[in-house]
Design an enzyme around this catalytic site. Structure first.
Site, short mmCIF file in Angstrom:
data_model
loop_
_atom_site.label_atom_id
_atom_site.label_comp_id
_atom_site.label_asym_id
_atom_site.label_seq_id
_atom_site.Cartn_x
_atom_site.Cartn_y
_atom_site.Cartn_z
N GLU A 198 -2.35 -11.19 -5.22
CA GLU A 198 -1.02 -10.90 -4.68
C GLU A 198 -1.04 -11.45 -3.26
OE1 GLU A 198 1.78 -9.60 -2.72
OE2 GLU A 198 0.90 -7.58 -2.86
N CYS A 240 4.62 -8.51 2.74
CA CYS A 240 4.59 -9.78 2.00
C CYS A 240 5.96 -10.01 1.37
CB CYS A 240 3.46 -9.83 1.00
SG CYS A 240 3.46 -8.47 -0.10
C1 UN1 Z 1 3.08 -5.82 0.57
O1 UN1 Z 1 3.69 -6.15 1.58
O2 UN1 Z 1 1.92 -6.27 0.33
O3 UN1 Z 1 8.17 -4.04 -1.96
C2 UN1 Z 1 3.57 -4.81 -0.40
C3 UN1 Z 1 7.73 -3.68 -0.86
C4 UN1 Z 1 6.67 -2.62 -0.83
C5 UN1 Z 1 5.32 -3.21 -1.02
C6 UN1 Z 1 4.98 -4.37 -0.17
N1 UN1 Z 1 6.96 -1.67 -1.87
O4 UN1 Z 1 8.16 -4.12 0.19
#
Ligand code: UN1
Length: 522
Positions: free
Chosen positions: A268, A302
């Site tokens: 990921e 992310c």
């Molecule tokens: C991440 O930034 O690695 O959808 C995860 C989202 C959160 C998870 C982010 N539930 O922004």
């Protein structure tokens, strides 16, 4: 309450000391001696506590316990494993406030978002508890008389979970709570930027495992250098799956090493998430959603919105609204209720943001709002910036990269097909969204000719996903899926079973193999 007293109280409640061992097998803490690293709070740049990192031999001890514990854990019926997750869930719920506070202290995200992160852990526990009674495999009709054909999911083995600084607890929980009900044991290597968050959670899970008389080694943590401990973990054939969250460069390395030994990588990685604003969009709603997506977690998710592709007919009005909203964003102490954006994780992240802005200017982008490093008082920590809007051209080389900071690139389009092409024209493919009230536009965006991402939304931010769906993305994002839906299947060993209860031996595909009698003797 003064800051120092407050932080002492938070650390004490979570059973964290001034100097903490960086490895734990279940509830057994190892006497690590490799190196002492500080955990520095981005809130004020001060050291929160120190951690003794793990050596390669500490890793060996932890991996051995994880393998040993697997032989017991895999035999606990899945609903019994769910019961352990239920107990972990109730402890996390009880400690929600303190856990959120340590996230804010160590990571810098505002308290409301830190509470959301702990809630995300609780939610995935709920999901995993239910899942522990639903690890379904199909039963298929066999083509042979008197045969039963079905598949089942069995525990996989010890797994490695590598997590990033930006979600110091939730991403572990997505992986670990699903892995637990799957019957796997887990070795967690968190980011060394946020070790205390991992240690606090491990104290809680260790207590639950111990109270239930379970062996050490079911949930483990190891804090250490990527070059030593990290490399050992990814190359270790005992780690049947390695789930890694972080940069594309890190993921390429993990992917290569894990695939070389034919283990399972679950990656990921970066996002460079785009949003399309069409002429029929509800601009009030879009502005609020974009603000949350681009400024939330100081642009360090992310799933953060990094690219905004606006139809030329609503370009100026959308940009004006956004700039006005950005003007009202309160940057400051993430513990204060009115603060919307806290600090970046460290001064290096600020330097990387400034360097990206310099490159953007050189390439012809125009800063429309913000971007400055803030100074004075708490801001002297050097970690606070103003969120930034840049007017840009989709062709700029920098658009191909993800800068993990609150920079929002804004550009215009004429036709929706062109917008989708711009949208998909980057190497990453995590999350995406379109703002529209036009059914045709929405459906085109969600069609095979639309967004090429793992997540595609209509009229909401690219960030802030619920745990119920599978989470992950395509292309350079790595292709892995975590959390909800049927993501659990990656954490299990799939087995197809055929049982012959007929007393005959018919072959599949109607093959006649010699003229031996097909009836069994007795
Ligand atoms: C991440 O930034 O690695 O959808 C995860 C989202 C959160 C998870 C982010 N539930 O922004």
């Amino acid at each position: 309450m003064p800051m120092t007293e407050k932080r002492r109280e938070i650390l004490e409640t979570l059973d964290l000391g001034g100097l903490n061992p960086g490895a734990c097998a279940g509830s057994r803490w190892l006497a690590c001696r490799e190196r002492v690293i500080p955990s520095i709070s981005p809130v004020d740049g001060r050291v929160l506590a120190e951690v003794c990192t793990a050596s390669e031999s500490d890793y060996e001890e932890v991996a051995r316990s994880a393998l040993e514990a697997f032989s017991t854990w895999r035999l606990v019926p899945a609903p019994g494993r769910g019961e352990i997750v239920r107990q972990i869930r109730s402890r996390l719920r009880l400690s929600k406030q303190e856990l959120a506070q340590i996230i804010t202290l160590e990571n810098g995200k505002i308290l409301a978002e830190a509470e959301g992160e702990v809630q995300e852990m609780i939610d995935i526990c709920d999901f995993a508890i239910g899942l522990s009674r639903m690890l379904y495999g199909y039963t298929m009709p066999s083509e042979r008389p008197g045969h039963r054909l079905y598949e089942q999911y069995l525990p996989l083995g010890p797994i490695g979970v590598i997590t990033a600084f930006n979600f110091p607890m939730a991403v572990w929980a997505w992986n670990a709570m699903i892995a637990l009900v799957a019957g796997d044991t887990v070795v967690w290597k968190p980011s060394s930027k946020v070790p205390l968050c991992a240690l606090a959670v491990t104290r809680i899970t260790g207590e639950v495992l111990q109270e239930n008389g379970l062996p050490d080694g079911i949930l483990n943590v190891i804090i250490g250098d990527g070059e030593t401990v990290g490399e050992r973990l990814i190359a270790d054939p005992r780690m049947r799956l390695v789930s890694a969250t972080g940069s594309v460069a890190m993921g390429r390395r993990v992917g290569r090493v894990v695939m070389e030994r034919l283990g399972r990588p679950l990656l990921e990685l970066g996002g460079n998430n785009g949003v399309i604003v069409t002429p029929s969009a509800d601009l009030g709603l879009a502005t609020r959603a974009i603000l949350f997506g681009a400024v939330g977690t100081a642009g360090q998710r992310c799933t953060t919105i990094r690219r905004l592709i606006i139809h030329e007919s609503v370009y100026d009005v959308t940009l004006d609204r956004l700039a006005r909203a950005y003007g009202q964003v309160r940057v400051g102490n993430p513990f204060e209720k009115k603060t919307v954006m806290g600090p970046l994780i460290d001064c290096e992240a600020v330097a990387a943001m400034q360097a990206a802005l310099e490159t953007i200017r050189q390439q012809g982008g125009r800063v429309r709002f913000g971007g400055e490093v803030l100074r004075g008082g708490l801001f002297d920590a050097g970690t606070y910036v103003k969120p930034c809007i840049v007017e840009t051209d989709p062709g700029l080389p920098i658009m191909q990269q993800e800068t993990f900071a609150p920079i929002l690139h804004v550009m215009r389009y004429r036709r929706l097909e062109e917008a989708i092409e711009i949208h998909n024209g980057v190497p990453q493919g995590l999350s995406s969204s379109i703002f529209t009230s036009d059914l045709r536009e929405a459906e085109l965006f969600l069609s095979a000719a639309g967004s090429d991402c793992g997540i595609a939304n209509v009229n909401l931010s690219t960030s802030g996903a619920e745990i119920g769906g599978a989470f992950g993305g395509e292309k350079d994002t790595g292709g892995g899926r975590e959390a909800g839906s049927d993501a659990w299947k990656a954490y299990m060993r799939r087995q197809t079973n055929t049982i012959n209860w007929s007393g005959e031996m018919p072959l599949a595909q109607g093959i006649e193999f010699g003229d031996f009698s097909s009836r069994s003797e007795g």
